[in-house]
Design a protein around this motif. Structure first.
Motif, PDB file in Angstrom:
ATOM      1  N   ARG A  81     -17.371 -47.901  86.336  1.00 21.71           N
ATOM      2  CA  ARG A  81     -17.944 -48.184  85.004  1.00 21.71           C
ATOM      3  C   ARG A  81     -16.991 -49.023  84.168  1.00 21.71           C
ATOM      4  N   ARG A  82     -15.906 -48.404  83.741  1.00 19.83           N
ATOM      5  CA  ARG A  82     -14.890 -49.132  82.977  1.00 19.83           C
ATOM      6  C   ARG A  82     -13.607 -48.327  83.021  1.00 19.83           C
ATOM      7  N   TYR A  83     -12.496 -48.958  82.680  1.00 23.36           N
ATOM      8  CA  TYR A  83     -11.219 -48.256  82.693  1.00 23.36           C
ATOM      9  C   TYR A  83     -11.143 -47.280  81.526  1.00 23.36           C
ATOM     10  N   VAL A  84     -10.611 -46.089  81.799  1.00 21.77           N
ATOM     11  CA  VAL A  84     -10.393 -45.062  80.779  1.00 21.77           C
ATOM     12  C   VAL A  84      -8.920 -44.699  80.800  1.00 21.77           C
ATOM     13  N   GLY A  85      -8.257 -44.897  79.669  1.00 21.14           N
ATOM     14  CA  GLY A  85      -6.834 -44.600  79.574  1.00 21.14           C
ATOM     15  C   GLY A  85      -6.556 -43.121  79.346  1.00 21.14           C
ATOM     16  N   LEU A  86      -5.275 -42.754  79.458  1.00 21.35           N
ATOM     17  CA  LEU A  86      -4.871 -41.360  79.319  1.00 21.35           C
ATOM     18  C   LEU A  86      -5.192 -40.811  77.934  1.00 21.35           C
ATOM     19  N   GLU A  87      -4.908 -41.582  76.890  1.00 22.99           N
ATOM     20  CA  GLU A  87      -5.125 -41.105  75.522  1.00 22.99           C
ATOM     21  C   GLU A  87      -6.601 -40.803  75.268  1.00 22.99           C
ATOM     22  N   GLU A  88      -7.477 -41.725  75.678  1.00 21.71           N
ATOM     23  CA  GLU A  88      -8.914 -41.501  75.502  1.00 21.71           C
ATOM     24  C   GLU A  88      -9.371 -40.279  76.289  1.00 21.71           C
ATOM     25  N   SER A  89      -8.847 -40.127  77.499  1.00 27.83           N
ATOM     26  CA  SER A  89      -9.252 -39.012  78.338  1.00 27.83           C
ATOM     27  C   SER A  89      -8.835 -37.670  77.743  1.00 27.83           C
ATOM     28  N   GLU A  90      -7.618 -37.602  77.224  1.00 31.22           N
ATOM     29  CA  GLU A  90      -7.147 -36.348  76.629  1.00 31.22           C
ATOM     30  C   GLU A  90      -7.964 -35.977  75.408  1.00 31.22           C
ATOM     31  N   GLN A  91      -8.270 -36.964  74.553  1.00 30.61           N
ATOM     32  CA  GLN A  91      -9.074 -36.698  73.371  1.00 30.61           C
ATOM     33  C   GLN A  91     -10.499 -36.296  73.754  1.00 30.61           C
ATOM     34  N   SER A  92     -11.064 -36.975  74.723  1.00 26.08           N
ATOM     35  CA  SER A  92     -12.425 -36.671  75.168  1.00 26.08           C
ATOM     36  C   SER A  92     -12.503 -35.292  75.801  1.00 26.08           C
ATOM     37  N   THR A  93     -11.445 -34.887  76.501  1.00 27.16           N
ATOM     38  CA  THR A  93     -11.413 -33.561  77.114  1.00 27.16           C
ATOM     39  C   THR A  93     -11.412 -32.474  76.045  1.00 27.16           C
ATOM     40  N   LYS A  94     -10.652 -32.689  74.980  1.00 27.52           N
ATOM     41  CA  LYS A  94     -10.618 -31.721  73.878  1.00 27.52           C
ATOM     42  C   LYS A  94     -11.988 -31.617  73.215  1.00 27.52           C
ATOM     43  N   GLU A  95     -12.617 -32.767  72.993  1.00 24.90           N
ATOM     44  CA  GLU A  95     -13.939 -32.766  72.361  1.00 24.90           C
ATOM     45  C   GLU A  95     -14.977 -32.092  73.255  1.00 24.90           C
ATOM     46  N   ALA A  96     -14.864 -32.314  74.554  1.00 29.86           N
ATOM     47  CA  ALA A  96     -15.797 -31.685  75.492  1.00 29.86           C
ATOM     48  C   ALA A  96     -15.610 -30.170  75.498  1.00 29.86           C
ATOM     49  N   ALA A  97     -14.363 -29.712  75.404  1.00 30.63           N
ATOM     50  CA  ALA A  97     -14.097 -28.272  75.369  1.00 30.63           C
ATOM     51  C   ALA A  97     -14.686 -27.646  74.111  1.00 30.63           C
ATOM     52  N   GLU A  98     -14.605 -28.365  72.987  1.00 26.62           N
ATOM     53  CA  GLU A  98     -15.168 -27.856  71.735  1.00 26.62           C
ATOM     54  C   GLU A  98     -16.688 -27.797  71.811  1.00 26.62           C
ATOM     55  N   ARG A  99     -17.306 -28.817  72.379  1.00 29.27           N
ATOM     56  CA  ARG A  99     -18.765 -28.798  72.550  1.00 29.27           C
ATOM     57  C   ARG A  99     -19.184 -27.637  73.447  1.00 29.27           C
ATOM     58  N   ARG A 100     -18.388 -27.413  74.458  1.00 31.30           N
ATOM     59  CA  ARG A 100     -18.704 -26.324  75.386  1.00 31.30           C
ATOM     60  C   ARG A 100     -18.608 -24.969  74.686  1.00 31.30           C
ATOM     61  N   ARG A 101     -17.610 -24.803  73.851  1.00 31.61           N
ATOM     62  CA  ARG A 101     -17.445 -23.543  73.114  1.00 31.61           C
ATOM     63  C   ARG A 101     -18.650 -23.287  72.208  1.00 31.61           C
ATOM     64  N   LYS A 102     -19.074 -24.339  71.517  1.00 35.31           N
ATOM     65  CA  LYS A 102     -20.222 -24.201  70.616  1.00 35.31           C
ATOM     66  C   LYS A 102     -21.509 -23.931  71.396  1.00 35.31           C
ATOM     67  N   ARG A 103     -21.645 -24.599  72.531  1.00 35.34           N
ATOM     68  CA  ARG A 103     -22.855 -24.406  73.337  1.00 35.34           C
ATOM     69  C   ARG A 103     -22.959 -22.966  73.819  1.00 35.34           C
ATOM     70  N   LYS A 104     -21.834 -22.401  74.259  1.00 35.72           N
ATOM     71  CA  LYS A 104     -21.851 -21.015  74.728  1.00 35.72           C
ATOM     72  C   LYS A 104     -22.153 -20.054  73.583  1.00 35.72           C
ATOM     73  N   GLY A 105     -21.862 -20.502  72.364  1.00 42.72           N
ATOM     74  CA  GLY A 105     -22.165 -19.671  71.195  1.00 42.72           C
ATOM     75  C   GLY A 105     -23.599 -19.820  70.716  1.00 42.72           C
ATOM     76  N   GLY A 106     -24.360 -20.646  71.429  1.00 44.59           N
ATOM     77  CA  GLY A 106     -25.773 -20.791  71.097  1.00 44.59           C
ATOM     78  C   GLY A 106     -26.092 -21.954  70.187  1.00 44.59           C
ATOM     79  N   GLU A 107     -25.090 -22.757  69.821  1.00 42.45           N
ATOM     80  CA  GLU A 107     -25.344 -23.898  68.940  1.00 42.45           C
ATOM     81  C   GLU A 107     -25.944 -25.067  69.730  1.00 42.45           C
ATOM     82  N   LYS A 108     -26.803 -25.831  69.063  1.00 46.87           N
ATOM     83  CA  LYS A 108     -27.363 -27.034  69.666  1.00 46.87           C
ATOM     84  C   LYS A 108     -26.349 -28.168  69.542  1.00 46.87           C
ATOM     85  N   ILE A 109     -26.067 -28.814  70.651  1.00 52.03           N
ATOM     86  CA  ILE A 109     -25.021 -29.840  70.692  1.00 52.03           C
ATOM     87  C   ILE A 109     -25.627 -31.182  71.048  1.00 52.03           C
ATOM     88  N   ASP A 110     -25.229 -32.216  70.316  1.00 54.66           N
ATOM     89  CA  ASP A 110     -25.663 -33.575  70.656  1.00 54.66           C
ATOM     90  C   ASP A 110     -24.913 -34.043  71.901  1.00 54.66           C
TER      91      ASP A 110
END
Length: 349
Positions: free
Chosen positions: A215-244
């Motif tokens: 697809r395209r190159y993904v650097g370390l900084e973007e990956s680390e930030q995206s991983t944190k955001e994905a973990a937060e979305r996952r936490r909210k989803r498990k709590g029953g919140e609707k996630i975009d």
């Protein structure tokens, strides 16, 4: 009465959460498999190093490569492997490192490929390494990315026709500009023009060393930030919140500048198909060679018998000139069919 739309949304979120847990299980299995198999791979390496003609092990393995790998090996690549390849190694480097707990928390899908070569007529390098990271993009995509590897080709011997050099030149120019998707660069125009002109015709194995991403190159900084955001979305989803879902936005690709569109598939085939089954592939190659040597010995015996018969029948020269030897025709056909290519592959189980 519950709103039907809310019920559907809740069900979707629950299913998405379950899928993430399945992914966790697969990742954990990969970590455990790597931990358990490493002593066996080390033992295999030690045994190979003690073999007679150990330098022929990996060339024969690549000669019998699985179809997923073989598809990207041109005759010129096969010739190089046969003459110069001396070692091959695959590690999941994020599980190495030596740090306590790394095998429990490292990313097992990141890979390091190491090829060792003797002095040869193609390039100056004795070792070529391709490092591949499993990273997360801000648009929700996750997958393998890499950086182009410099191959010091000898004059007139570049099997990639300059594609790996051009891929590296673009990557470095983008790094300098701070924009890894920048297209307003002379290096981008030069590379995309060359890729388009080849139209996928250049599938040399060594073009893979210039591969960056499907697809395209993904650097370390973007990956680390995206991983944190994905973990937060996952936490909210498990709590029953609707996630975009971030993947709903239009994804950006860099396919016009990719020199090896199937780079990810080849990397996985090397790591998951060729590397674990190397002993089996080597044995198959040996069996093919033994079969061909036995056939050659049989043909030599036939030739000796014919020569003896000719000596006994010197008085019948005129008759012999008019006689067609069917066996020699058949043998001649076999030799012709066998020239110019590697031994035939045995059917894989």
């Amino acid at each position: 009465m519950a709103d039907e739309g809310d019920t559907t949304a809740t069900t979707y979120e629950q299913l998405a959460s379950i899928e993430e847990e399945f992914d966790d299980v697969d990742t954990e299995i990969l970590r455990l498999q790597y931990k358990l198999s490493q002593p066996l791979y080390r033992q295999r390496h030690e045994i190979i190093s003690r073999m007679n003609h150990a330098e022929r092990f990996w060339p024969l393995v690549f000669e019998q490569a699985p179809l997923e790998v073989e598809a990207f090996i041109k005759p010129s690549d096969s010739e190089l492997f046969s003459e110069a390849l001396r070692g091959f190694d695959v590690t999941r480097f994020d599980l190495e490192g030596g740090a306590e707990g790394s095998q429990q928390s490292g990313e097992p899908r990141s890979l390091l490929f190491k090829f060792e070569f003797k002095d040869n007529r193609w390039f100056e390098d004795s070792v070529l390494e391709k490092k591949i990271w499993y990273r997360h993009a801000k648009d929700g995509w996750a997958g393998l990315v890499s950086e182009p590897v410099k191959i010091h080709w000898k004059k007139g011997k570049d099997l990639t026709q300059g594609l790996t050099d051009d891929a590296l030149a673009l990557f470095e120019a983008r790094q300098e500009s701070g924009d890894m998707m920048k297209q307003e660069l002379p290096q981008y125009k030069a590379l995309t023009k060359k890729v388009e002109s080849w139209n996928g015709a250049n599938t040399s194995f060594f073009t893979w060393f210039g591969w960056v991403s499907s697809r395209r190159y993904v650097g370390l900084e973007e990956s680390e930030q995206s991983t944190k955001e994905a973990a937060e979305r996952r936490r909210k989803r498990k709590g029953g919140e609707k996630i975009d879902d971030p993947r709903s936005s239009e994804s950006v690709t860099d396919e016009d500048a990719e020199v090896h569109p199937s780079g990810e598939e080849l990397a996985l085939a090397l790591a998951e198909e060729l590397w674990p089954t190397a002993t089996k592939l080597f044995t198959q190659a040996q069996e093919v060679q033994d079969d061909e040597m036995s056939e050659a010995d049989f043909e030599d015996d036939d030739v000796d018998e014919e020569e003896e018969e000719e000596d006994e029948d010197d008085g019948d020269d005129d008759v012999a000139k008019d006689t067609v030897d069917i066996r020699s025709l058949v043998k001649g056909k076999k030799k012709h069919e066998g020239n110019g290519g590697p031994p035939k592959k045995k059917q894989k189980n």
